[in-house]
Design an enzyme around this catalytic site. Sequence first.
Site, mmCIF file in Angstrom:
data_model
loop_
_atom_site.group_PDB
_atom_site.id
_atom_site.type_symbol
_atom_site.label_atom_id
_atom_site.label_comp_id
_atom_site.label_asym_id
_atom_site.label_seq_id
_atom_site.Cartn_x
_atom_site.Cartn_y
_atom_site.Cartn_z
ATOM 1 N N LYS A 1 0.887 -1.173 0.000
ATOM 2 C CA LYS A 1 0.000 0.000 0.000
ATOM 3 C C LYS A 1 0.915 1.210 0.000
ATOM 4 O O LYS A 1 1.485 1.591 1.022
ATOM 5 C CB LYS A 1 -0.887 -0.019 1.258
ATOM 6 C CG LYS A 1 -1.695 1.240 1.465
ATOM 7 C CD LYS A 1 -3.078 1.097 0.887
ATOM 8 C CE LYS A 1 -4.039 2.197 1.332
ATOM 9 N NZ LYS A 1 -3.673 3.534 0.962
ATOM 10 N N ARG B 1 -6.853 11.168 -9.140
ATOM 11 C CA ARG B 1 -8.064 10.462 -8.744
ATOM 12 C C ARG B 1 -9.220 11.438 -8.502
ATOM 13 O O ARG B 1 -10.353 11.159 -8.833
ATOM 14 C CB ARG B 1 -7.771 9.651 -7.476
ATOM 15 C CG ARG B 1 -8.958 8.986 -6.893
ATOM 16 C CD ARG B 1 -8.538 8.028 -5.790
ATOM 17 N NE ARG B 1 -9.669 7.334 -5.273
ATOM 18 C CZ ARG B 1 -10.432 7.785 -4.297
ATOM 19 N NH1 ARG B 1 -10.153 8.928 -3.740
ATOM 20 N NH2 ARG B 1 -11.462 7.104 -3.879
ATOM 21 N N CYS C 1 -17.328 37.460 15.828
ATOM 22 C CA CYS C 1 -16.115 36.666 16.049
ATOM 23 C C CYS C 1 -15.251 36.541 14.788
ATOM 24 O O CYS C 1 -15.661 35.943 13.790
ATOM 25 C CB CYS C 1 -16.502 35.276 16.559
ATOM 26 S SG CYS C 1 -15.064 34.298 16.984
HETATM 27 S S1 IVH Z 1 -6.080 -0.489 -5.514
HETATM 28 C C1 IVH Z 1 -10.285 -0.742 -6.551
HETATM 29 N N1 IVH Z 1 -3.615 -0.966 -4.737
HETATM 30 O O1 IVH Z 1 -4.919 3.515 -1.800
HETATM 31 C C2 IVH Z 1 -9.116 -0.515 -5.708
HETATM 32 N N2 IVH Z 1 -4.576 1.139 -4.176
HETATM 33 O O2 IVH Z 1 -7.763 3.517 -0.646
HETATM 34 C C3 IVH Z 1 -8.396 0.732 -6.025
HETATM 35 N N3 IVH Z 1 -3.056 2.628 -2.953
HETATM 36 O O3 IVH Z 1 -6.527 5.763 -3.946
HETATM 37 C C4 IVH Z 1 -7.101 0.912 -5.398
HETATM 38 N N4 IVH Z 1 -1.328 1.268 -2.928
HETATM 39 O O4 IVH Z 1 -3.988 5.761 -3.942
HETATM 40 C C5 IVH Z 1 -4.632 -0.076 -4.737
HETATM 41 N N5 IVH Z 1 -1.452 -1.510 -4.156
HETATM 42 C C6 IVH Z 1 -2.451 -0.643 -4.161
HETATM 43 C C7 IVH Z 1 -2.334 0.627 -3.561
HETATM 44 C C8 IVH Z 1 -3.442 1.497 -3.588
HETATM 45 C C9 IVH Z 1 -1.787 2.470 -2.574
HETATM 46 C C10 IVH Z 1 -3.869 3.820 -2.674
HETATM 47 C C11 IVH Z 1 -4.504 4.452 -3.870
HETATM 48 C C12 IVH Z 1 -5.977 4.518 -3.616
HETATM 49 C C13 IVH Z 1 -6.061 4.264 -2.151
HETATM 50 C C14 IVH Z 1 -7.290 3.395 -1.918
#
Ligand code: IVH
Length: 686
Positions: free
Chosen positions: A129, A150, A447
């Site tokens: 992630k 996004r 304020c």
């Molecule tokens: S998949 C349908 N894979 O996390 C799923 N997201 O909360 C779409 N992100 O906006 C996202 N690493 O910026 C996916 N290996 C990964 C990721 C990832 C970081 C971020 C991404 C997204 C957010 C989702």
Amino acid sequence: MQQDLFAANASEQAERTDWRERAAWLSSEINRHNYAYYVLDAPTIPDVEYDRLFGELLVLEKAHPELVTPESPTQRVGGAPLAEFTQVMHSVPMLSLANAFGDEDAVSFDRRVCEGLMLERVEYNAELKFDGLAINLRYQDGILTQAATRGDGETGEDVTANIRTVRAIPLRLNTLLPPKVLDVRGEVLMYRADFDRMNARQREAGQKEFANPRNAAAGSLRQLAPRITAQRPLRFFAYGIGALDGADMPQTHSGLLDWYVSLGISVCNERAVVSGVDGLLEFFRQIGAKRDSLPYDIDGVVYKVNNLTQQQMLGFVTRAPRFAIAHKFPAQEALTVVLDIEVQVGRTGAITPVARLAPVFVSGVTVTNATLHNEDEIRRKDIRIGDTVIVRRAGDVIPEVVAHVPEMRPQDAREFAMPSVCPVCGSPIIKQEDEAIARCSGGWVRCAAQRKAGLQHFASRKAMDIEGLGDQLIEQLVDKNMVATAADLYRLEQPALAGLDRMADKSAQNVLNALEQSKSTTLARFLYSLGIRHVGESTAKTLASHFGGLDALARATVEELQAVPDVGPVVAQSIRQYLSDPLNLSMISQLRSAGVVWAEGEPAAAKPQPLQGKTFVLTGTLPALTREQATEMIEAAGGKVAGSVSKKTHFVVSGHEAGSKLAKAQALGITILDEAALLELLQKSQ
Ligand code: IVH
């Protein structure tokens, strides 16, 4: 003579072919080194040698501009600055991930997946992630044609000019048979070491330093000047797909990532195909152990059902897929001392106690303030001035004081006393019986803190979106009594603005231009920007479409307001109260005379609602209508538009490049409409 001329032409021709060949060779060499350096992380030549090749290509292209191709590495230096980013509608929405905060959450995720698929054991792809920002890269016939952030998931910003400067992103896919359309999704980020070097350079140049690599990556990508982005060391990792046309979708997520690798797209190596929940947790532990030695920041790992057909079967809940989850590392914590507890006054007068802390470094940023939420929370946690406390920061959220350390309490630790009057305007602070929050009773008339926060909200992106009217400028405008209400903003004049701190002729003019631009807006944005308590973005939208115009809304009784979906008694009361206050009404009419306009529609309630109770799902690109237009038309007829197909869906409207939603609709036997059929349905139901 004749012969000589011919000879000269021929040699010129030969020379030209030579240059072309040389330029092509240099381009491919430089691209190869870029790929090795930025994608494989394995530099192949010394920097000086790279610079020499690059210099030669620049000289050659300057002398023979016809040799410059859009994919030439020299084109990554960034073109002319943009005036603003244009909006891009994603053809497939960019969703977010649900979170798992511990092993138990991961276990329940696996259980839900197994139950959903009616399987004992499921294969997953586990990956990182990344802590950067999501981006959609559109390749058409193998050429990068558009890059978009996004945004809210439906619409993002066009950052193509900036993305073209990112050397980790190929301008052309490495294949002779590219798909017609491929939307590659992934994360733009910055390595920690690159970030440190960049910050050192910023410091030397007397320029703003960034708090952490994530902010630096986001700031670099949202630069209006691509030349600046070009100097920022951005990287990219692909992890997903949007639209695909003209190629078969791989069968698995790991297969998709392998395909990307073969196309020359950067994919992180830290990934694994694992089986069952034990495989997931093992991956989580392995990555946890090496987290600090990775060259970039991550805040967890992501599990995705590997088989893409299984992913489709599981589908989506509101904004996130059921087939994937982010397993987050525990929030990072640190110990520090509470130097003082002060109160902050918000837009609606809400008083929030804030701990002023001895600076402490938590997960990449120096924290000096942390929210204590409200008085009850301070009592419950028994936090006193002088206490040593645990501060927690998770992702982007505001740092929080978790607890005090009893053994470390000094004898002279002082209890916090909620002030009885507002520290900014001196009006009494009042706490309603049924509320946890105390409020300054001064309102924005008395304020200044409320005025400032209200104006910040008014100018913010989702409200009137007045670029350049930042917090510091608003602070000065209010402190100098140049502005009291939003209406005063539109009376500002250039000389007065230019005379403020950190402002010059040009920046003042920019703010005035932004103000001018903000005047044409939508009713929903306008309502949201007023900052009526309990009226957030989505309520504002509902109100706008229900009443169609501001006057109808202003006339509505509490009962009529409550007839609007999602508007309960508290919200209705709050709207009624706001729109009964002569000061607010006068401000609104001043804004309208200043030229703030929106298109007024017919009140929805007055129109027939033939599609009442019907749920639609849109998929793919429609020939004539944008997603937004189709949604508006369906909603205007009383229908609802949902993000994913389920048994409750009545119609799926399908266009070009329709994906999994169409397949699912077919499987569920849902009526599928094309654009023409939708228009016919809307026509008939009028
Ligand atoms: S998949 C349908 N894979 O996390 C799923 N997201 O909360 C779409 N992100 O906006 C996202 N690493 O910026 C996916 N290996 C990964 C990721 C990832 C970081 C971020 C991404 C997204 C957010 C989702």
